[in-house]
Design a protein around this motif. Structure first.
Motif, PDB file in Angstrom:
ATOM      1  N   SER A  45       5.951-110.812 -92.437  1.00 26.62           N
ATOM      2  CA  SER A  45       5.894-109.393 -92.066  1.00 26.62           C
ATOM      3  C   SER A  45       4.464-108.882 -91.965  1.00 26.62           C
ATOM      4  O   SER A  45       4.099-108.189 -91.006  1.00 26.62           O
ATOM      5  CB  SER A  45       6.680-108.549 -93.080  1.00 26.62           C
ATOM      6  N   VAL A  46       3.638-109.226 -92.967  1.00 26.44           N
ATOM      7  CA  VAL A  46       2.281-108.680 -93.036  1.00 26.44           C
ATOM      8  C   VAL A  46       1.321-109.395 -92.090  1.00 26.44           C
ATOM      9  O   VAL A  46       0.512-108.758 -91.399  1.00 26.44           O
ATOM     10  CB  VAL A  46       1.738-108.750 -94.480  1.00 26.44           C
ATOM     11  N   LEU A  47       1.404-110.720 -92.032  1.00 22.44           N
ATOM     12  CA  LEU A  47       0.407-111.492 -91.287  1.00 22.44           C
ATOM     13  C   LEU A  47       0.825-111.837 -89.862  1.00 22.44           C
ATOM     14  O   LEU A  47      -0.018-112.280 -89.067  1.00 22.44           O
ATOM     15  CB  LEU A  47       0.078-112.789 -92.041  1.00 22.44           C
ATOM     16  N   LEU A 407     -11.074-105.605 -87.212  1.00 22.06           N
ATOM     17  CA  LEU A 407      -9.706-105.702 -87.729  1.00 22.06           C
ATOM     18  C   LEU A 407      -8.760-106.216 -86.643  1.00 22.06           C
ATOM     19  O   LEU A 407      -7.881-107.043 -86.920  1.00 22.06           O
ATOM     20  CB  LEU A 407      -9.237-104.336 -88.229  1.00 22.06           C
ATOM     21  N   ALA A 408      -8.957-105.747 -85.414  1.00 20.03           N
ATOM     22  CA  ALA A 408      -8.100-106.174 -84.299  1.00 20.03           C
ATOM     23  C   ALA A 408      -8.216-107.676 -84.065  1.00 20.03           C
ATOM     24  O   ALA A 408      -7.204-108.375 -83.917  1.00 20.03           O
ATOM     25  CB  ALA A 408      -8.479-105.415 -83.027  1.00 20.03           C
ATOM     26  N   TYR A 409      -9.455-108.185 -84.037  1.00 18.96           N
ATOM     27  CA  TYR A 409      -9.662-109.615 -83.815  1.00 18.96           C
ATOM     28  C   TYR A 409      -9.149-110.450 -84.990  1.00 18.96           C
ATOM     29  O   TYR A 409      -8.594-111.539 -84.810  1.00 18.96           O
ATOM     30  CB  TYR A 409     -11.149-109.914 -83.586  1.00 18.96           C
ATOM     31  N   THR A 410      -9.345-109.934 -86.207  1.00 19.43           N
ATOM     32  CA  THR A 410      -8.898-110.672 -87.396  1.00 19.43           C
ATOM     33  C   THR A 410      -7.383-110.810 -87.428  1.00 19.43           C
ATOM     34  O   THR A 410      -6.850-111.922 -87.589  1.00 19.43           O
ATOM     35  CB  THR A 410      -9.374-109.968 -88.682  1.00 19.43           C
ATOM     36  N   MET A 411      -6.676-109.684 -87.256  1.00 15.18           N
ATOM     37  CA  MET A 411      -5.213-109.710 -87.341  1.00 15.18           C
ATOM     38  C   MET A 411      -4.587-110.476 -86.182  1.00 15.18           C
ATOM     39  O   MET A 411      -3.640-111.250 -86.374  1.00 15.18           O
ATOM     40  CB  MET A 411      -4.671-108.281 -87.387  1.00 15.18           C
ATOM     41  N   SER A 412      -5.088-110.274 -84.973  1.00 12.04           N
ATOM     42  CA  SER A 412      -4.538-111.023 -83.831  1.00 12.04           C
ATOM     43  C   SER A 412      -4.896-112.499 -83.941  1.00 12.04           C
ATOM     44  O   SER A 412      -4.116-113.366 -83.517  1.00 12.04           O
ATOM     45  CB  SER A 412      -5.051-110.440 -82.512  1.00 12.04           C
ATOM     46  N   GLY A 413      -6.069-112.797 -84.536  1.00 15.72           N
ATOM     47  CA  GLY A 413      -6.449-114.204 -84.747  1.00 15.72           C
ATOM     48  C   GLY A 413      -5.523-114.893 -85.732  1.00 15.72           C
ATOM     49  O   GLY A 413      -5.118-116.049 -85.528  1.00 15.72           O
ATOM     50  N   ILE A 414      -5.168-114.181 -86.815  1.00 12.85           N
ATOM     51  CA  ILE A 414      -4.221-114.734 -87.799  1.00 12.85           C
ATOM     52  C   ILE A 414      -2.863-114.971 -87.136  1.00 12.85           C
ATOM     53  O   ILE A 414      -2.235-116.028 -87.331  1.00 12.85           O
ATOM     54  CB  ILE A 414      -4.077-113.791 -89.010  1.00 12.85           C
ATOM     55  N   ALA A 415      -2.407-113.990 -86.339  1.00 14.01           N
ATOM     56  CA  ALA A 415      -1.128-114.134 -85.652  1.00 14.01           C
ATOM     57  C   ALA A 415      -1.163-115.282 -84.653  1.00 14.01           C
ATOM     58  O   ALA A 415      -0.168-115.994 -84.464  1.00 14.01           O
ATOM     59  CB  ALA A 415      -0.768-112.827 -84.940  1.00 14.01           C
ATOM     60  N   LEU A 416      -2.314-115.490 -84.008  1.00 15.89           N
ATOM     61  CA  LEU A 416      -2.470-116.612 -83.074  1.00 15.89           C
ATOM     62  C   LEU A 416      -2.361-117.944 -83.802  1.00 15.89           C
ATOM     63  O   LEU A 416      -1.653-118.865 -83.351  1.00 15.89           O
ATOM     64  CB  LEU A 416      -3.824-116.502 -82.364  1.00 15.89           C
ATOM     65  N   VAL A 417      -3.038-118.044 -84.944  1.00 15.44           N
ATOM     66  CA  VAL A 417      -2.981-119.281 -85.738  1.00 15.44           C
ATOM     67  C   VAL A 417      -1.550-119.544 -86.205  1.00 15.44           C
ATOM     68  O   VAL A 417      -1.054-120.683 -86.124  1.00 15.44           O
ATOM     69  CB  VAL A 417      -3.940-119.200 -86.943  1.00 15.44           C
ATOM     70  N   LEU A 418      -0.867-118.492 -86.681  1.00 14.28           N
ATOM     71  CA  LEU A 418       0.519-118.656 -87.132  1.00 14.28           C
ATOM     72  C   LEU A 418       1.443-119.036 -85.968  1.00 14.28           C
ATOM     73  O   LEU A 418       2.380-119.814 -86.152  1.00 14.28           O
ATOM     74  CB  LEU A 418       1.010-117.378 -87.806  1.00 14.28           C
ATOM     75  N   SER A 419       1.196-118.485 -84.783  1.00 16.38           N
ATOM     76  CA  SER A 419       1.998-118.860 -83.609  1.00 16.38           C
ATOM     77  C   SER A 419       1.834-120.336 -83.294  1.00 16.38           C
ATOM     78  O   SER A 419       2.810-121.042 -83.020  1.00 16.38           O
ATOM     79  CB  SER A 419       1.587-118.017 -82.392  1.00 16.38           C
ATOM     80  N   CYS A 420       0.582-120.802 -83.338  1.00 17.05           N
ATOM     81  CA  CYS A 420       0.313-122.222 -83.051  1.00 17.05           C
ATOM     82  C   CYS A 420       0.917-123.133 -84.118  1.00 17.05           C
ATOM     83  O   CYS A 420       1.511-124.169 -83.805  1.00 17.05           O
ATOM     84  CB  CYS A 420      -1.197-122.458 -82.956  1.00 17.05           C
TER      85      CYS A 420
END
Length: 481
Positions: A45-47, A407-420
């Motif tokens: 939910s958070v990441l 913050l935008a790059y950090t959160m979208s970067g985390i979501a990108l890593v989790l997607s991969c």
């Protein structure tokens, strides 16, 4: 669509909530993960879910005058080719998902009417037959228009939310009134063991929160979209995240891992409602029937949205010549009636082939299903990359979910890593459980499948555009003469 038929705030919230939240996801992941499902839902939910919804809210708000959803967002940020790849893989993934889910409707109806599942082994053959009729009926409802079926989503979503809240409250009240927890909560049972099996199951939690993007294709039908859409995304994100996290806690309180496992994935969601009702001296069968009726209505609304929204994303905003004119023809309200009925025919074929015992064709379609299993992950990977480019090139956007670029790059970067990692992890358990030639074939099908199907889409696009350009040149010559 007239102003009086515009989608209002709470109707839009439910259009996001209904295809994204499913109580069955809580129960089924409790079967696999036990108490470790609770921190897992928090992490997801958070990441993942929060950044995903923030990305969608910003990009949809910026493209408020276009109804292509994920296609429009990616195209605006990184170009038409990537937009096609993202929506094609999204469309293919949802298409094969749909051919498997229509059978859940008769099961929900059975629970609602009889308080049990009559479609066991002896009657299971009826499910694909009923699925065909359900597919036709839902396609017809989808062609009526979003202003109509959004009312069904609004009704079902609110009742689902209410049923979930009541379930959570009853489980918590029961616990504090002396009903012991059915699950042992300790460091050993709650903290995940980060092995291959957990990693594989955790990946499917990421997919469980997908669906919030479907509302993006209805932004032009939304009342005051610049303000309403971001607000609806924020409200829906909070409701969905809390429902998954608190719902998971409630399920663990009232049902042990052994009870959940014996109930099975298909029926665990119904069984836990029966248990919580019985704990309060209420007739469990009646409560299950009420919950099943709500679930039935909500499922119908969710599957209609899943049928209609990807069609808008795939065919709504593509350049001329990408697909035949027949498929991209829109009604005034944006509904692609021809594309919907074409999809219906394809789904009927996918559902019906096994009924005729045509083993070679059946094997081919099963192969396509295997190849498509992870295609639905590709759009989220591309979307996160597109968002980073979007924030870089659009400094002064009206609505910012993430106030700072960092913050935008950090959160979208985390979501990108989790997607991969989700793409990798979802099939890892199957591959690790095999060896030799079988393992190689599984790797090709699981991880190479999406690339193969994307390649097929690009070939179709190339051939269609070539044919369109040839026709255009002939028309130009005729006019010149």
């Amino acid at each position: 669509m007239g102003e009086n038929k515009k989608i209002k705030l709470w109707a839009l919230v439910m259009l996001i909530f209904v295809p994204t939240f499913n109580f069955t996801n809580i129960a089924s992941n409790a079967v696999y993960l036990g108490a470790t499902a609770i921190p897992s839902w928090v992490i997801v939910s958070v990441l993942y879910f929060l950044p995903l919804c923030g990305v969608i809210a910003e990009m949809a708000s910026f493209n408020k005058d276009k109804d292509g959803g994920i296609y429009t967002w990616v195209e605006q940020a990184i170009g038409e080719k990537w937009a096609f790849i993202s929506t094609w893989s999204y469309f293919i993934g949802i298409l094969f998902y749909l051919q498997m889910v229509f059978s859940r409707i008769p099961v929900a109806a059975s629970w609602a009417l009889l308080g049990r599942n009559i479609f066991t082994d002896s009657n299971a053959y009826l499910l694909p037959i009923l699925s065909i009729f359900i597919c036709i009926a839902m396609t017809y409802i989808a062609t009526i228009g979003v202003s109509k079926f959004s009312k069904l989503a609004d009704f079902g979503g609110k009742f689902t939310l209410a049923a979930t809240v009541i379930f959570i409250v009853m489980a918590v009240v029961g616990y504090f009134n002396g009903t012991p927890s059915a699950t042992e909560f300790s460091v050993e049972t709650v903290v995940p063991k980060f092995n291959v099996s957990y990693f594989s199951t955790f990946s499917w939690l990421l997919f469980a929160v997908s669906g919030s993007e479907v509302a993006g294709t209805y932004i032009k039908q939304t009342e005051n979209p610049k303000k309403t859409f971001p607000k609806a995304m924020v409200i829906a994100t909070i409701l969905i995240a809390l429902s998954y996290i608190l719902g998971s806690v409630a399920v663990q309180l009232i049902a042990s891992p052994q009870v959940l496992e014996s109930a099975g994935i298909k029926d665990a969601g119904y069984v836990v409602y029966s248990i919580v009702a019985n704990n309060f001296g209420i007739n469990g069968k009646i409560v299950v029937q009420i919950y099943a009726a709500i679930f039935l209505v909500t499922s119908i609304a969710a599957y209609i949205i899943w049928m209609e929204s990807p069609i808008r994303a795939m065919f709504g905003e593509v350049p001329k010549g990408t697909f035949p004119e027949f498929l991209v023809k829109k009604r005034e309200d944006g509904t692609l009636v021809n594309a919907l009925w074409t999809q219906c025919v394809i789904l009927i074929v996918l559902i019906a082939i096994p009924l005729f015992g045509l083993k070679s064709i059946d094997a081919f379609f099963k192969l396509l299903t295997d190849l498509s299993a992870l295609t639905v992950v590709i759009p989220y990977i591309i979307l996160m990359c597109a968002y980073m480019s979007f924030r870089k090139n659009n400094k002064n956007i009206d609505f910012k979910f993430f106030k700072s670029n960092a913050l935008a790059y950090t959160m979208s970067g985390i979501a990108l890593v989790l997607s991969c990692t989700g793409f990798l992890g979802a099939g890892l358990d199957y591959v690790m459980g095999s060896s030799g030639t079988e393992a190689i074939l599984l790797i090709v099908k699981t991880y190479g499948g999406p690339l193969i199907l994307i390649g097929m889409g690009l070939v179709i696009r190339f051939m269609s555009q070539k044919s369109y350009n040839k026709s255009s040149r002939l028309e130009d010559k005729k006019r010149a003469v």
